[in-house]
Design an enzyme around this catalytic site. Structure first.
Site, short mmCIF file in Angstrom:
data_model
loop_
_atom_site.label_atom_id
_atom_site.label_comp_id
_atom_site.label_asym_id
_atom_site.label_seq_id
_atom_site.Cartn_x
_atom_site.Cartn_y
_atom_site.Cartn_z
CE LYS A 30 -4.44 1.09 2.05
NZ LYS A 30 -4.77 1.99 3.12
CG HIS A 86 -2.96 5.36 -0.15
ND1 HIS A 86 -4.07 5.23 0.65
CD2 HIS A 86 -3.10 4.47 -1.16
CE1 HIS A 86 -4.86 4.32 0.14
NE2 HIS A 86 -4.29 3.83 -0.95
#
Ligand code: OMP
Length: 226
Positions: free
Chosen positions: A110, A112
């Protein structure tokens, strides 16, 4: 395994068969081996079954801690099947008076938000990996690598079923079992609620024809206990 552990294993095998999680037929395992049985933990698929499954892990772990020197400070559930498992077992351990941090990984990186591939409590201390099955040991080694990459030390592994099969290294079957590899070569404590030997004992006592032949993939003598 002491008497209490053996009794727990028998109760667990019965529960897994009654839940349709442990099935007999012709199956191909991830390592490409043919097997007359398969344990699909994804079929513990309602609240009652998952709760009962968590009770087996939690009771077994506390027993192993008391009788076999198992030590752990937190629990880690590898994605995907380990995620509901680790949450349910953490709840049950807390209910039994042992409140421990837990974490799990995501398979997709991921970029963010919270970042990183680990979710939950900081992965540190003596980490216990909580998974469903060990066959050839590949999944366990992947979990070990994830924890090491996070800078922590994998200390133990807990699984529902040890199929007592040979380890695979570089795509080849080797002479020792997957659990032997994890315990002796990697130095982790392995706890299984039940093993193939417990399943065979259950079938023998239930008067069922021995539907399972341990030999083809067996990496250790059926008398050998870890
Ligand atoms: P290894 O990575 O070879 O140890 O196999 C473990 C994995 O195989 C499990 O995490 C499952 O994805 C799958 N599996 C089962 O869930 N149940 C079985 O009875 C057998 C296997 C398997 O494919 O070996």
């Amino acid at each position: 395994q002491n008497d209490e552990g053996r009794a727990l294993a028998q109760e667990f095998v019965q529960f897994a068969i009654a839940s349709g999680v442990l099935r007999f037929g012709e199956f191909k395992t991830k390592a490409g081996r043919m097997s007359p049985y398969f344990f699909n933990a994804g079929l513990f698929d309602d609240g009652a079954k998952l709760g009962r499954l968590a009770q087996f892990y939690a009771r077994g772990l506390l027993l192993e801690e008391k009788t076999s020197g198992l030590q752990f400070d937190m629990i880690f559930g590898p994605a995907y099947k380990g995620i509901p498992l680790v949450a349910a077992v953490a709840v049950e351990l807390a209910r039994l008076g042992r409140n421990l941090p837990f974490a799990y990984n995501r398979k997709e990186a991921k970029d963010h938000g919270e970042g990183g591939s680990l979710v939950g409590a900081p992965v540190k201390g003596r980490v216990l990996i909580l998974d469903d099955v060990i066959s050839a040991g590949t999944a366990t080694r992947e979990s070990i690598a994830i924890i090491r990459a996070a800078g922590a030390t994998p200390h133990a592994v807990a699984i529902a079923l040890d199929r007592q099969e040979k380890a695979v290294e570089n795509g080849q079957d080797v002479a020792y079992s997957a659990v032997q590899f994890v315990t002796r070569e990697l130095g982790l404590h392995v706890f299984a609620i039940a093993r193939l030997t417990d399943l065979l004992q259950y079938l023998a006592e239930a008067g069922k024809a021995p539907a399972v032949d341990a030999e083809p993939n067996s990496g250790d003598s059926l008398q050998t206990h870890y």
